[in-house]
Structures are given as C-alpha cells and as structure tokens.
Design a protein around this motif. Structure first.
Motif, PDB file in Angstrom:
ATOM      1  N   TYR A  36     -21.890  28.813   8.434  1.00 28.04           N
ATOM      2  CA  TYR A  36     -22.799  27.507   8.810  1.00 28.04           C
ATOM      3  C   TYR A  36     -24.070  27.791   9.029  1.00 28.04           C
ATOM      4  O   TYR A  36     -25.020  27.216   8.519  1.00 28.04           O
ATOM      5  CB  TYR A  36     -22.132  27.247  10.609  1.00 28.04           C
ATOM      6  N   ASP A  37     -24.634  29.235   9.447  1.00 25.21           N
ATOM      7  CA  ASP A  37     -26.558  29.292   9.617  1.00 25.21           C
ATOM      8  C   ASP A  37     -26.975  29.891   8.600  1.00 25.21           C
ATOM      9  O   ASP A  37     -28.229  29.974   8.626  1.00 25.21           O
ATOM     10  CB  ASP A  37     -26.478  30.479  10.832  1.00 25.21           C
ATOM     11  N   VAL A  46     -25.018  14.262   9.699  1.00 23.39           N
ATOM     12  CA  VAL A  46     -23.289  14.567  10.383  1.00 23.39           C
ATOM     13  C   VAL A  46     -22.961  15.757  10.106  1.00 23.39           C
ATOM     14  O   VAL A  46     -23.046  16.198   8.995  1.00 23.39           O
ATOM     15  CB  VAL A  46     -23.059  13.249  10.870  1.00 23.39           C
ATOM     16  N   ASP A  47     -22.003  16.341  10.890  1.00 26.54           N
ATOM     17  CA  ASP A  47     -21.364  17.218  11.363  1.00 26.54           C
ATOM     18  C   ASP A  47     -20.325  16.598  11.014  1.00 26.54           C
ATOM     19  O   ASP A  47     -19.616  15.630  12.128  1.00 26.54           O
ATOM     20  CB  ASP A  47     -20.826  18.272  12.288  1.00 26.54           C
ATOM     21  N   ALA A  48     -18.823  17.030  10.580  1.00 23.89           N
ATOM     22  CA  ALA A  48     -17.425  16.171  10.434  1.00 23.89           C
ATOM     23  C   ALA A  48     -16.506  17.301  10.625  1.00 23.89           C
ATOM     24  O   ALA A  48     -16.864  18.689   9.646  1.00 23.89           O
ATOM     25  CB  ALA A  48     -17.396  15.118   9.515  1.00 23.89           C
ATOM     26  N   LEU A  49     -14.949  17.079  10.814  1.00 27.02           N
ATOM     27  CA  LEU A  49     -14.112  17.500  10.062  1.00 27.02           C
ATOM     28  C   LEU A  49     -12.843  16.983   8.798  1.00 27.02           C
ATOM     29  O   LEU A  49     -12.955  15.304   9.467  1.00 27.02           O
ATOM     30  CB  LEU A  49     -12.718  17.692  11.816  1.00 27.02           C
ATOM     31  N   VAL A  50     -12.639  17.693   7.828  1.00 25.39           N
ATOM     32  CA  VAL A  50     -11.678  16.555   6.610  1.00 25.39           C
ATOM     33  C   VAL A  50     -10.733  17.920   6.906  1.00 25.39           C
ATOM     34  O   VAL A  50     -10.446  18.826   6.953  1.00 25.39           O
ATOM     35  CB  VAL A  50     -12.578  16.697   6.091  1.00 25.39           C
ATOM     36  N   ASP A  51      -9.160  17.216   7.198  1.00 25.51           N
ATOM     37  CA  ASP A  51      -7.714  17.924   7.225  1.00 25.51           C
ATOM     38  C   ASP A  51      -7.391  17.559   5.807  1.00 25.51           C
ATOM     39  O   ASP A  51      -7.660  17.108   4.659  1.00 25.51           O
ATOM     40  CB  ASP A  51      -7.173  16.836   8.074  1.00 25.51           C
ATOM     41  N   GLY A  52      -6.741  19.335   5.121  1.00 27.85           N
ATOM     42  CA  GLY A  52      -6.429  18.424   3.929  1.00 27.85           C
ATOM     43  C   GLY A  52      -6.551  19.349   2.974  1.00 27.85           C
ATOM     44  O   GLY A  52      -6.921  20.149   2.274  1.00 27.85           O
ATOM     45  N   LEU A  53      -7.919  20.770   3.507  1.00 25.18           N
ATOM     46  CA  LEU A  53      -9.090  21.052   2.274  1.00 25.18           C
ATOM     47  C   LEU A  53      -8.399  22.355   2.455  1.00 25.18           C
ATOM     48  O   LEU A  53      -8.495  23.047   2.797  1.00 25.18           O
ATOM     49  CB  LEU A  53     -10.346  21.107   2.949  1.00 25.18           C
ATOM     50  N   PRO A  54      -8.371  23.038   1.092  1.00 26.96           N
ATOM     51  CA  PRO A  54      -8.475  24.241   0.955  1.00 26.96           C
ATOM     52  C   PRO A  54      -9.225  25.192   1.631  1.00 26.96           C
ATOM     53  O   PRO A  54     -10.069  24.725   1.569  1.00 26.96           O
ATOM     54  CB  PRO A  54      -8.144  24.390  -0.732  1.00 26.96           C
ATOM     55  N   ASP A  55      -8.598  26.380   2.030  1.00 28.06           N
ATOM     56  CA  ASP A  55      -9.710  27.578   2.671  1.00 28.06           C
ATOM     57  C   ASP A  55     -10.634  28.250   1.561  1.00 28.06           C
ATOM     58  O   ASP A  55     -10.742  28.523   1.898  1.00 28.06           O
ATOM     59  CB  ASP A  55      -8.741  28.153   3.574  1.00 28.06           C
ATOM     60  N   GLY A  56      -9.456  28.384   0.652  1.00 31.78           N
ATOM     61  CA  GLY A  56     -11.344  28.804  -0.311  1.00 31.78           C
ATOM     62  C   GLY A  56     -11.426  28.153  -1.656  1.00 31.78           C
ATOM     63  O   GLY A  56     -11.855  27.196  -0.828  1.00 31.78           O
ATOM     64  N   GLU A  57     -12.544  28.743  -2.510  1.00 35.47           N
ATOM     65  CA  GLU A  57     -13.093  27.699  -3.491  1.00 35.47           C
ATOM     66  C   GLU A  57     -11.603  26.876  -3.904  1.00 35.47           C
ATOM     67  O   GLU A  57     -10.926  27.396  -4.766  1.00 35.47           O
ATOM     68  CB  GLU A  57     -13.763  28.866  -4.428  1.00 35.47           C
ATOM     69  N   PHE A  58     -12.867  25.656  -4.592  1.00 36.20           N
ATOM     70  CA  PHE A  58     -11.931  24.837  -4.945  1.00 36.20           C
ATOM     71  C   PHE A  58     -12.709  23.973  -5.888  1.00 36.20           C
ATOM     72  O   PHE A  58     -13.856  23.940  -5.873  1.00 36.20           O
ATOM     73  CB  PHE A  58     -10.853  23.939  -4.196  1.00 36.20           C
ATOM     74  N   CYS A  59     -12.002  23.035  -6.789  1.00 34.70           N
ATOM     75  CA  CYS A  59     -12.670  22.407  -7.652  1.00 34.70           C
ATOM     76  C   CYS A  59     -12.183  20.138  -7.868  1.00 34.70           C
ATOM     77  O   CYS A  59     -10.706  20.666  -7.453  1.00 34.70           O
ATOM     78  CB  CYS A  59     -12.127  22.523  -9.200  1.00 34.70           C
ATOM     79  N   THR A  60     -13.022  19.860  -7.631  1.00 36.11           N
ATOM     80  CA  THR A  60     -12.257  18.265  -7.151  1.00 36.11           C
ATOM     81  C   THR A  60     -13.275  17.735  -7.786  1.00 36.11           C
ATOM     82  O   THR A  60     -14.346  17.967  -9.419  1.00 36.11           O
ATOM     83  CB  THR A  60     -12.812  17.601  -6.378  1.00 36.11           C
ATOM     84  N   GLY A  87     -15.829  24.328   8.514  1.00 38.79           N
ATOM     85  CA  GLY A  87     -14.049  25.242   9.030  1.00 38.79           C
ATOM     86  C   GLY A  87     -13.595  26.002   9.654  1.00 38.79           C
ATOM     87  O   GLY A  87     -14.987  26.259  10.306  1.00 38.79           O
ATOM     88  N   GLY A  88     -12.956  26.669   9.508  1.00 37.70           N
ATOM     89  CA  GLY A  88     -12.912  27.959  10.703  1.00 37.70           C
ATOM     90  C   GLY A  88     -14.184  28.799  10.637  1.00 37.70           C
ATOM     91  O   GLY A  88     -14.226  28.966   9.161  1.00 37.70           O
ATOM     92  N   GLY A  89     -13.775  29.808  11.279  1.00 36.09           N
ATOM     93  CA  GLY A  89     -14.614  31.101  11.239  1.00 36.09           C
ATOM     94  C   GLY A  89     -16.700  30.202  11.708  1.00 36.09           C
ATOM     95  O   GLY A  89     -17.094  31.011  10.485  1.00 36.09           O
ATOM     96  N   ASN A  90     -17.016  29.402  11.888  1.00 35.66           N
ATOM     97  CA  ASN A  90     -18.199  28.702  11.812  1.00 35.66           C
ATOM     98  C   ASN A  90     -19.164  28.624   9.836  1.00 35.66           C
ATOM     99  O   ASN A  90     -19.715  29.246  10.255  1.00 35.66           O
ATOM    100  CB  ASN A  90     -19.383  29.817  12.413  1.00 35.66           C
ATOM    101  N   ARG A  91     -17.674  27.923   9.664  1.00 36.14           N
ATOM    102  CA  ARG A  91     -18.619  28.238   7.872  1.00 36.14           C
ATOM    103  C   ARG A  91     -18.259  26.267   7.680  1.00 36.14           C
ATOM    104  O   ARG A  91     -17.792  25.311   8.502  1.00 36.14           O
ATOM    105  CB  ARG A  91     -17.027  28.134   7.513  1.00 36.14           C
ATOM    106  N   VAL A  92     -19.184  25.827   7.081  1.00 35.12           N
ATOM    107  CA  VAL A  92     -19.384  24.596   6.418  1.00 35.12           C
ATOM    108  C   VAL A  92     -19.028  24.810   4.898  1.00 35.12           C
ATOM    109  O   VAL A  92     -19.489  26.247   4.284  1.00 35.12           O
ATOM    110  CB  VAL A  92     -20.686  24.812   6.605  1.00 35.12           C
ATOM    111  N   LEU A  93     -18.601  23.439   4.434  1.00 30.41           N
ATOM    112  CA  LEU A  93     -18.564  23.533   3.337  1.00 30.41           C
ATOM    113  C   LEU A  93     -19.957  22.891   2.573  1.00 30.41           C
ATOM    114  O   LEU A  93     -20.500  22.111   2.627  1.00 30.41           O
ATOM    115  CB  LEU A  93     -17.448  22.223   2.803  1.00 30.41           C
ATOM    116  N   VAL A  94     -19.603  23.468   1.186  1.00 31.20           N
ATOM    117  CA  VAL A  94     -20.885  23.472   0.177  1.00 31.20           C
ATOM    118  C   VAL A  94     -20.475  23.111  -1.126  1.00 31.20           C
ATOM    119  O   VAL A  94     -20.067  23.874  -1.920  1.00 31.20           O
ATOM    120  CB  VAL A  94     -21.792  25.093  -0.055  1.00 31.20           C
TER     121      VAL A  94
END
Length: 281
Positions: A278-279, A233-247, A142-149
């Motif tokens: 990310y780090d 792998v690292d990947a980019l995924v469009d359409g994800l919320p910028d904050g916390e979310f649930c699926t 994600g933006g700002g050197n972030r990764v989804l966890v």
C-alpha cells in the motif's frame, strides 16, 4: 526699558478638504481593506481541493482558467470525429497531433469524440485546448497491507500500455462517487467477480475519500493539456484472486452510431492486475 513684544502671528485657517480629496481618501481606505488577507475558515481549509502543479509550470502558463473558458461539447460542434479533428488541427502542434493512435499506448480522435459524446470530457475553446475530466480512483485493499494495481493493458491495436496505478475510471455527468466506484469495478473486474453482484461485494472504506486536481499533458493524447479532477477512495472487493490475474473489457456500446465509431477507436482488450504494498502506490 523692555523691548516691545512681537505681535502674535496670525492663525491661518486650514483649507477645508475638497470633495475630490474626500473621495480619494475613502477609495484608498477601501483598497487597503479589501486587499488585506482574510482568515480562512476551518470549513474552507478542510474542503478546498488540493491543487498539484506540474514539475515544469512554464508548460501550463498559457492554459486559461476553467472558469473563464467556453466548454465545447460534441452535440453542438462535433457531429463526427472528422469535425473534431478539423477543429483540433490548427490548435495543436502537428507533430504531437500526428502521434495520436500511432504511438504505442495512445488513443485517436475517435476515442476523444466518444469521451465528449458521453459527457466524460470537456474541451476548453483555447489554444491549445484543455481537456477537463473527472476520474474516480479506487484503491482496492487486500490482506497484508496490499492494494490492487493495474500493471498494464493490452490494447486493440496490439500495443501494450503501462499503467502501474489503482483501478481508475472516467466519471459520467452527474454521477456520484459511490456509483462511479460500482461501475468501475463492474466494467474492469466484472469478468472475474461476476457483473450481477458487484454492488454486494464492494464496500467503500468510511472516511477514505479525498479529492485533488492535477494539470498535466495527456498521455493518451500527446500535446493535449489536461485538467484531472481526481476522486479517490479505499474499498474492499470480495472474490478477487490473491495473486496476479487478468480481466477482459466488456462491451460498452450497443449497436448504434457510437458503436460504429468505437470500432475505429483504440480500445482496451485486457487488464493485467497485481497486488503491491500500500505504501508504495
């Protein structure tokens, strides 16, 4: 008058080397040559998987190597979860085995049977058995050197399972990493980005692939050692919320015998996600 000179000493003929001595010498040379270290090629150094060992290696001294054991599949040995349970019972510590599906965050024999029936997991015919599986790990950037966890999961039995790891999914037999990435995103994030266009919104970062093998006791199945082949792998995924979310988890099995067994398994109902540096992941 000079003293008489001493007669020269006779030259003794050296005994000829026997045939057995020749064989022994040749064998010794062969052992020395074959045991000497061989230089590693650049290709071997580059593509050999990294092996990481547990903090306490003594726990795994009894684990046989993957190449010397027999792989057990549901098709030939476990017609149902009960048969699998009867096979596991004498091979596992009864105290640990009794925690399956009882301790919060663990799975039960139905889950393991489904993994085996789908070809996602193999069991070595050893004591204790070793669970071998391949896993794809997708670090979604994600933006700002972030990764989804995935911070935690809400399970069907009402318990909460802590995760704190990137998106990960067990791989199917013969499945490529690219296809496993698409399927993982569809199954765990599809409820928020839409399952129809997953292939269009996922982009794997070039040259980000890495592979390693880890050996540790399964968190899902207490007392069961596991060998994880991890494809990251690292990947980019469009359409994800910028904050916390649930699926929410989609239905994996249609009406079938597997669906009936899946109803008795511990399943994940909701995934909770957040963005982290990310780090730090």
């Amino acid at each position: 008058m000079s003293p008489p000179s001493k007669p020269p000493k006779p030259i003794l003929a050296q005994p000829s080397q026997s045939f057995s001595d020749i064989i022994f010498t040749a064998f010794s040379i062969f052992i020395l040559v074959s045991s000497s270290p061989k230089p590693s090629s650049v290709f071997f150094q580059r593509f050999t998987p990294t092996i990481s060992f547990p903090l306490n290696p003594r726990r795994f001294l009894s684990i046989p190597s993957m190449s010397s054991t027999t792989k057990i599949s549901k098709k030939h040995n476990f017609p149902n979860p009960q048969a699998l349970s009867e096979w596991l019972s004498p091979r596992l510590c009864s105290e640990s085995f009794g925690l399956w599906g009882v301790k919060a965050g663990t799975k039960n024999v139905h889950n393991l049977w489904l993994e085996i029936s789908e070809g996602e997991t193999f069991l070595d015919d050893s004591v204790p058995p070793v669970r071998t599986l391949e896993v794809v790990i997708v670090r979604i950037l994600g933006g700002g050197n972030r990764v989804l966890v995935e911070s935690h999961q809400e399970l069907s039995d009402g318990s909460v399972r802590d995760r704190c790891r990137p998106l990960s999914e067990k791989m199917k037999p013969g499945e490529s990493v690219d296809l496993a990435v698409i399927r993982a995103v569809r199954e765990e994030l599809g409820s928020i980005i839409g399952v129809g266009n997953v292939g269009d919104v996922v982009r794997i970062v070039p040259h980000s692939y890495s592979k390693k093998v880890e050996e540790r006791v399964s968190v899902s199945y207490p007392g069961l050692p596991a060998c994880y082949v991890l494809h990251t792998v690292d990947a980019l995924v469009d359409g994800l919320p910028d904050g916390e979310f649930c699926t929410e988890e989609g239905e994996e099995y249609e009406d079938s015998d597997e669906k009936k067994i899946a109803d008795g398994a511990v399943s994940c109902k909701k995934h909770y996600w957040k963005w982290m540096d990310y780090d730090s992941v």
